[in-house]
Design a protein around this motif. Structure first.
Motif, PDB file in Angstrom:
ATOM      1  N   GLN A  23      -0.362  12.486   1.991  1.00 10.77           N
ATOM      2  CA  GLN A  23      -0.611  13.979   1.540  1.00 10.77           C
ATOM      3  C   GLN A  23      -0.172  14.022  -0.331  1.00 10.77           C
ATOM      4  O   GLN A  23       0.745  13.540  -0.689  1.00 10.77           O
ATOM      5  CB  GLN A  23       0.228  14.905   2.424  1.00 10.77           C
ATOM      6  N   LYS A  24      -0.772  15.006  -0.905  1.00  9.96           N
ATOM      7  CA  LYS A  24      -0.402  15.318  -2.179  1.00  9.96           C
ATOM      8  C   LYS A  24       0.926  16.100  -2.298  1.00  9.96           C
ATOM      9  O   LYS A  24       0.547  17.001  -1.358  1.00  9.96           O
ATOM     10  CB  LYS A  24      -1.618  16.019  -3.054  1.00  9.96           C
TER      11      LYS A  24
ATOM     12  N   PHE B 160       1.553  10.332  -3.612  1.00  9.89           N
ATOM     13  CA  PHE B 160       1.269  10.711  -2.358  1.00  9.89           C
ATOM     14  C   PHE B 160       2.428  10.473  -1.630  1.00  9.89           C
ATOM     15  O   PHE B 160       3.378   9.537  -1.696  1.00  9.89           O
ATOM     16  CB  PHE B 160       0.014   9.834  -1.985  1.00  9.89           C
ATOM     17  N   GLU B 161       2.508  11.300  -0.402  1.00  6.21           N
ATOM     18  CA  GLU B 161       3.663  10.867   0.374  1.00  6.21           C
ATOM     19  C   GLU B 161       2.842  10.525   2.037  1.00  6.21           C
ATOM     20  O   GLU B 161       2.107  11.371   2.636  1.00  6.21           O
ATOM     21  CB  GLU B 161       4.206  12.191   1.207  1.00  6.21           C
ATOM     22  N   PRO B 162       2.971   9.221   2.346  1.00  7.27           N
ATOM     23  CA  PRO B 162       2.167   8.844   3.535  1.00  7.27           C
ATOM     24  C   PRO B 162       2.683   9.579   4.645  1.00  7.27           C
ATOM     25  O   PRO B 162       3.858   9.835   4.910  1.00  7.27           O
ATOM     26  CB  PRO B 162       2.782   7.290   3.668  1.00  7.27           C
ATOM     27  N   LEU B 163       1.679   9.982   5.653  1.00  8.08           N
ATOM     28  CA  LEU B 163       2.027  10.796   6.562  1.00  8.08           C
ATOM     29  C   LEU B 163       2.059   9.797   7.903  1.00  8.08           C
ATOM     30  O   LEU B 163       3.050   9.928   8.670  1.00  8.08           O
ATOM     31  CB  LEU B 163       0.981  11.823   6.984  1.00  8.08           C
ATOM     32  N   HIS B 164       0.910   9.023   8.201  1.00  8.15           N
ATOM     33  CA  HIS B 164       1.070   8.269   9.313  1.00  8.15           C
ATOM     34  C   HIS B 164       0.072   7.110   8.988  1.00  8.15           C
ATOM     35  O   HIS B 164      -0.829   7.036   8.204  1.00  8.15           O
ATOM     36  CB  HIS B 164       0.387   8.866  10.568  1.00  8.15           C
TER      37      HIS B 164
ATOM     38  N   LEU C 221       0.712  -1.287  -0.019  1.00  3.60           N
ATOM     39  CA  LEU C 221       0.011   0.078   0.345  1.00  3.60           C
ATOM     40  C   LEU C 221       0.858   1.106  -0.118  1.00  3.60           C
ATOM     41  O   LEU C 221       0.520   2.439  -0.678  1.00  3.60           O
ATOM     42  CB  LEU C 221      -0.949   0.044   1.215  1.00  3.60           C
ATOM     43  N   HIS C 222       1.882   1.258   0.681  1.00  4.44           N
ATOM     44  CA  HIS C 222       2.861   2.308   0.587  1.00  4.44           C
ATOM     45  C   HIS C 222       3.525   2.448  -0.683  1.00  4.44           C
ATOM     46  O   HIS C 222       3.509   3.804  -0.894  1.00  4.44           O
ATOM     47  CB  HIS C 222       4.118   2.068   1.818  1.00  4.44           C
TER      48      HIS C 222
END
Length: 252
Positions: free
Chosen positions: A251-252, A224-228, A215-216
């Motif tokens: 986040q985009k 996207f940049e995974p935040l948490h 998924l990451h």
């Protein structure tokens, strides 16, 4: 055997109500508080999560493929004196021209996409710069570990209905382990007080699953940049190979 029509639409909320308060609602509230602005819930259904968010004052529109579920949402909204902005359409191609500060994909909605990677790339285009996406996915451990009989009907849920009747959902599944695809049929039935079937409806779902690492990777490739992330709707539980439900904000 289209999903979320007929008896399935009618009984959907009743079965969910038996599960208690929506586990994802607090996380959605936190997200919208941290990222204010216009939001879109993808796969809003009959408003199980959308309407409480609107009642709390958040700006959330709804997108849903099933016209019957949208009609149920409108009726429930009217009872609450709400007028939600609702869109009927396919999440993989929907584009109203509006750009959102956040996209919400609770209840494993992403896994219904025939091509989750392509869907994520499309969702990326619907967000404002710096916008965020919330999504939850699950790994079907019960099916993978053969705790449920493959290819056979089994009773999934049973709840009391009106006038001594019962509402029942039976499920039958098949796994494609190589492609990570879970095919599920749901048989919804209303039973009379003597146990006889009054009416029945069968729907079919095709779900794809992936690990936290996969998924990451899908999110990163979509821009996207995974935040948490958290496991099993518990902020104290780390995301690892034992996590059945994975919730991610990126986040985009």
């Amino acid at each position: 055997m289209s999903a979320y029509t007929s008896l399935e639409a009618l009984l959907h909320d009743a079965f969910w109500a038996e599960e208690g308060e929506p586990a994802e609602l607090p996380f959605l509230v936190d997200l919208l508080r941290e990222h204010p602005g216009l939001s879109l819930e993808v796969g809003c259904g009959s408003g199980r999560l959308l309407l409480p968010l609107l009642q709390k004052g958040y700006q959330v529109e709804g997108l849903e493929l099933s016209a019957e579920m949208l009609e149920l949402c409108r009726r429930s909204a009217a009872d609450l004196s709400l007028e939600p902005v609702l869109h009927e359409g396919d999440m993989t191609v929907f584009d109203s021209g509006q750009r959102y500060q956040s996209l919400l994909l609770p209840a494993f909605t992403l896994q219904l996409a025939a091509d989750p990677a392509a869907a994520l790339k499309h969702f990326h285009t619907l967000l404002e710069p710096g916008g965020v996406i919330y999504l939850s996915v699950f790994i079907p451990f019960a099916e993978l570990h053969k705790e449920l009989p493959e290819g056979e009907w089994y009773e999934d849920h049973r709840i009391p209905w009106t006038e001594g009747r019962s509402a029942v959902i039976d499920t039958r599944h098949r796994l494609n382990r190589k492609e990570r695809i879970l095919e599920r049929e749901h048989r919804y039935r209303l039973l009379a007080s003597d146990g006889s079937v009054e009416t029945e409806h069968v729907s079919q779902q095709t779900l794809r699953w992936f690990t936290a690492r996969q998924l990451h990777g899908l999110l990163m490739k979509a821009g996207f940049e995974p935040l948490h992330a958290l496991a099993d709707f518990d902020p104290e539980v780390p995301v690892n190979e034992e996590a059945q439900i994975i919730t991610v904000v990126a986040q985009k």
